[in-house]
Scaffold this motif. Sequence first.
Motif, PDB file in Angstrom:
ATOM      1  N   TRP A 256      36.896  45.440  50.006  1.00 19.39           N
ATOM      2  CA  TRP A 256      37.852  45.101  51.064  1.00 19.39           C
ATOM      3  C   TRP A 256      39.269  45.457  50.629  1.00 19.39           C
ATOM      4  CZ3 TRP A 256      41.534  41.871  49.199  1.00 19.39           C
ATOM      5  CH2 TRP A 256      41.188  41.048  48.131  1.00 19.39           C
ATOM      6  N   MET A 257      40.154  45.586  51.632  1.00 17.10           N
ATOM      7  CA  MET A 257      41.579  45.787  51.392  1.00 17.10           C
ATOM      8  C   MET A 257      42.357  44.940  52.395  1.00 17.10           C
ATOM      9  SD  MET A 257      42.397  49.739  50.338  1.00 17.10           S
ATOM     10  CE  MET A 257      41.583  50.472  51.742  1.00 17.10           C
ATOM     11  N   ARG A 258      43.513  44.417  51.928  1.00 16.74           N
ATOM     12  CA  ARG A 258      44.379  43.599  52.766  1.00 16.74           C
ATOM     13  C   ARG A 258      45.806  44.150  52.735  1.00 16.74           C
ATOM     14  NH1 ARG A 258      42.454  38.273  53.830  1.00 16.74           N
ATOM     15  NH2 ARG A 258      40.610  37.674  52.621  1.00 16.74           N
TER      16      ARG A 258
ATOM     17  N   PHE B  69      43.173  41.633  56.765  1.00 13.34           N
ATOM     18  CA  PHE B  69      42.227  42.666  56.359  1.00 13.34           C
ATOM     19  C   PHE B  69      42.601  43.999  57.010  1.00 13.34           C
ATOM     20  CE2 PHE B  69      39.010  39.222  55.479  1.00 13.34           C
ATOM     21  CZ  PHE B  69      38.823  39.560  54.139  1.00 13.34           C
ATOM     22  N   GLU B  70      42.560  45.076  56.218  1.00 10.10           N
ATOM     23  CA  GLU B  70      42.705  46.434  56.739  1.00 10.10           C
ATOM     24  C   GLU B  70      41.379  47.188  56.674  1.00 10.10           C
ATOM     25  OE1 GLU B  70      45.807  48.333  54.533  1.00 10.10           O
ATOM     26  OE2 GLU B  70      47.391  47.449  55.758  1.00 10.10           O
ATOM     27  N   TYR B  71      40.508  46.781  55.745  1.00 12.11           N
ATOM     28  CA  TYR B  71      39.217  47.463  55.612  1.00 12.11           C
ATOM     29  C   TYR B  71      38.189  46.473  55.104  1.00 12.11           C
ATOM     30  CZ  TYR B  71      35.499  50.351  53.656  1.00 12.11           C
ATOM     31  OH  TYR B  71      34.279  50.885  53.357  1.00 12.11           O
ATOM     32  N   LEU B  72      36.975  46.589  55.657  1.00 14.75           N
ATOM     33  CA  LEU B  72      35.826  45.822  55.197  1.00 14.75           C
ATOM     34  C   LEU B  72      34.636  46.766  55.145  1.00 14.75           C
ATOM     35  CD1 LEU B  72      36.128  42.547  57.329  1.00 14.75           C
ATOM     36  CD2 LEU B  72      36.489  42.737  54.875  1.00 14.75           C
ATOM     37  N   SER B  73      33.943  46.818  54.020  1.00 17.86           N
ATOM     38  CA  SER B  73      32.754  47.657  53.935  1.00 17.86           C
ATOM     39  C   SER B  73      31.603  46.969  54.664  1.00 17.86           C
ATOM     40  CB  SER B  73      32.399  47.910  52.471  1.00 17.86           C
ATOM     41  OG  SER B  73      31.949  46.723  51.849  1.00 17.86           O
ATOM     42  N   PRO B  74      30.536  47.733  54.991  1.00 18.80           N
ATOM     43  CA  PRO B  74      29.419  47.144  55.759  1.00 18.80           C
ATOM     44  C   PRO B  74      28.762  45.945  55.092  1.00 18.80           C
ATOM     45  CG  PRO B  74      29.296  49.549  55.810  1.00 18.80           C
ATOM     46  CD  PRO B  74      30.381  49.196  54.838  1.00 18.80           C
ATOM     47  N   ALA B  75      28.891  45.814  53.752  1.00 17.87           N
ATOM     48  CA  ALA B  75      28.257  44.680  53.074  1.00 17.87           C
ATOM     49  C   ALA B  75      28.828  43.342  53.524  1.00 17.87           C
ATOM     50  CB  ALA B  75      28.407  44.826  51.556  1.00 17.87           C
TER      51      ALA B  75
ATOM     52  N   GLY C 214      56.449  50.603  42.557  1.00 24.52           N
ATOM     53  CA  GLY C 214      55.910  49.505  41.778  1.00 24.52           C
ATOM     54  C   GLY C 214      55.757  48.211  42.556  1.00 24.52           C
ATOM     55  N   ARG C 215      55.975  48.255  43.877  1.00 28.22           N
ATOM     56  CA  ARG C 215      55.808  47.053  44.698  1.00 28.22           C
ATOM     57  C   ARG C 215      54.356  46.930  45.166  1.00 28.22           C
ATOM     58  NH1 ARG C 215      60.739  49.263  46.659  1.00 28.22           N
ATOM     59  NH2 ARG C 215      59.515  50.379  48.223  1.00 28.22           N
ATOM     60  N   VAL C 216      53.897  45.691  45.321  1.00 30.15           N
ATOM     61  CA  VAL C 216      52.536  45.449  45.793  1.00 30.15           C
ATOM     62  C   VAL C 216      52.474  45.799  47.275  1.00 30.15           C
ATOM     63  CG1 VAL C 216      50.712  43.752  46.113  1.00 30.15           C
ATOM     64  CG2 VAL C 216      52.158  43.652  44.071  1.00 30.15           C
ATOM     65  N   ARG C 217      51.753  46.853  47.587  1.00 30.87           N
ATOM     66  CA  ARG C 217      51.638  47.325  48.964  1.00 30.87           C
ATOM     67  C   ARG C 217      50.399  46.749  49.654  1.00 30.87           C
ATOM     68  NH1 ARG C 217      52.986  52.163  51.625  1.00 30.87           N
ATOM     69  NH2 ARG C 217      52.585  51.875  53.848  1.00 30.87           N
ATOM     70  N   ARG C 218      49.303  46.694  48.889  1.00 35.44           N
ATOM     71  CA  ARG C 218      48.045  46.181  49.430  1.00 35.44           C
ATOM     72  C   ARG C 218      47.335  45.347  48.362  1.00 35.44           C
ATOM     73  NH1 ARG C 218      48.290  51.342  51.714  1.00 35.44           N
ATOM     74  NH2 ARG C 218      48.059  51.388  53.977  1.00 35.44           N
ATOM     75  N   LEU C 219      46.370  44.555  48.811  1.00 30.49           N
ATOM     76  CA  LEU C 219      45.464  43.840  47.935  1.00 30.49           C
ATOM     77  C   LEU C 219      44.078  44.417  48.161  1.00 30.49           C
ATOM     78  CD1 LEU C 219      47.935  41.899  48.204  1.00 30.49           C
ATOM     79  CD2 LEU C 219      46.322  40.004  48.043  1.00 30.49           C
ATOM     80  N   ALA C 220      43.312  44.559  47.087  1.00 31.31           N
ATOM     81  CA  ALA C 220      41.953  45.069  47.203  1.00 31.31           C
ATOM     82  C   ALA C 220      41.043  44.234  46.321  1.00 31.31           C
ATOM     83  CB  ALA C 220      41.886  46.544  46.818  1.00 31.31           C
TER      84      ALA C 220
END
Length: 623
Positions: free
Chosen positions: A321-323, A330-336, A411-417
């Motif tokens: 996943w990605m946030r 959430f920006e992305y979720l895999s099928p799992a 160097g800034r936090v752009r996304r969480l994964a």
Amino acid sequence: MADQDATMRRQRLLADFGEFALRSENLDEVLQEACRLVSEALGTKRAKVLEIQEGGQLLLVRAGIGWDPGIVGNLSLTMSERSSESYSIGSRGPVITQDISKEKRFDVPDFMRKAGVVALVNAPILLPGGGTFGLLQVDDTKPRDFGQEDTEFLRTYTMILGPVIDRLLKMRQLRAAEERFRLTVETALDYAIFVTDEEDRITDWLPGAAAVFGWTAEEAVGQHGGILFTPEDRAARQPEREIEMARADGVAPNVRWHIRKDGSRVFIEGSVRALHDGGGELRGFLKIGRDATERRAAEERLRESEERFRQFGEASSDLIWMRDAPTLAFEYLSPAFEPIYGRSREEQLAGNTLERWTELIHPDDRELAVQQLLSVRDGARANFEFRIIRPSDNELRWIRNTDFPLLDNAGRVRRLAGIAKDVTEEKASAARLEVLVAELQHRGRNLLGVVSAVAGRTLGHAGDVEHFRSRLQALSRAQGLLSQSGSDTVEVGALVRAELEAYAEAGPPKVVISGPRVRLTSRQVQNFALALHELTTNAVKYGALKGEAGQLSVHWSVGRTGKGRGSLALEWVETGYEVPPETGRRGYGRELIEKALSYALRARTEYALDAEGVRCRIELPLA
């Protein structure tokens, strides 16, 4: 005669000015010469041109003769309502002041008074189309009555001056535009710009085209535009189709691969535009295209990377996943996600995704999960476990999250994964392992107790060591079955077959084994296996398995006790052999069956030996 001479002189000055204006392309030179000639024509030795600026708010002394150099090009006048300059521009006609000391209509600027100006005349400079450039102002240092001939001369003079100024202004604008265009086309080297004639022959080849395609202007001019197309496009007559579309519609897209001089390919994103003259006749085509080879390659690499990521995400049994860092959405979720969380991705990604995620988490674990996310947004990495209540089946599941920040170039936090794994079975296995270890310890203690009892009964009744060894082997077989099953239970049929196979290669019709699948616990297996061993040993030594004629039937079934609990009933029947006379001695095997099983397993047993053979029934409650 004097008036005639003056008129001739003024006409000659007008001609001189016109000739000078035709030769010069410098506006400041023309204005300065205009001041010199008009002052000579009116005999004042002073004149200036005032240019309107700041949207009509100011008048700049643009040129002048007889004035201090610090004034010309530097001094600006405010266009007030009480100035003769404003009135002249507004009325679009000459305004005369014969003596400023007697002037009551207008205010005279202080710098003119200080310069000794006494009389003046203003004439507006009108441009073609109705616009006003400014004023031509003639000054005198003594009182003077500028007559009608003077004002008419000034009107004529400004009527000539206006178009000259307009032409020079437009030339300056045109040259500025041409210079901007030149700088643009010479510096835009990633844009191929060139012109072809009506037959699509190259006529103008600009630096950008040379940089993109590699041909110099000398090599390209005169060539057909089709030389830039790939062989397959030329074979498909694509150059002709583009020209025909531009001829018919005015413009045609040109987005395709092209050929450089060295034979390499370049991807161009551009267009072809038809060029028409003022009468609408086609004169040629303007072709502009941008070299998009690197960008296209980068986009292709990005697509391939995204496709690999998509395939990886779809193949993974763990959730990827990605946030978004600011919102934690959430920006992305895999099928799992769907089998793990029991909710569709479409449903989860709708609305407030953070809130919809936390509502799945067990209430006791929500604060922990959110705090861990916030720490990752601050740049930390996190590994933690939490529980969810899966909405598809209301089952409690354990999730293990591995979270990490994704940084931008600054160097800034752009996304969480992160990666989420369902560890429910892993935790259950760990719990079962703890139980099994405890059971193994308990089983060992029980086994030692059984061995001690067997030793005591065997050796205490003067039994030989071989009997003791065979009984230990029976226990060993039972323990082996427990180990093979991977649990603390063994199936009854496996126990029976293992014991009989250890003593004889007997099969139907001599030996018949039947019964349903029933499992015994480890505590039951040890004693039950010893009982089977004693029955088998007696059958081999004295009974149905000793000779060829005997038959053995072992059958078991499942029933219910009087208290409603499940029970196992095993029937051991030996027939078809000569039964030896009973000595009356009760051996350890029969004692084990009739007494030990009853004590250890709360079993009920029946054992009979008569002329027909041996019949033994063992009934014990199931765990």
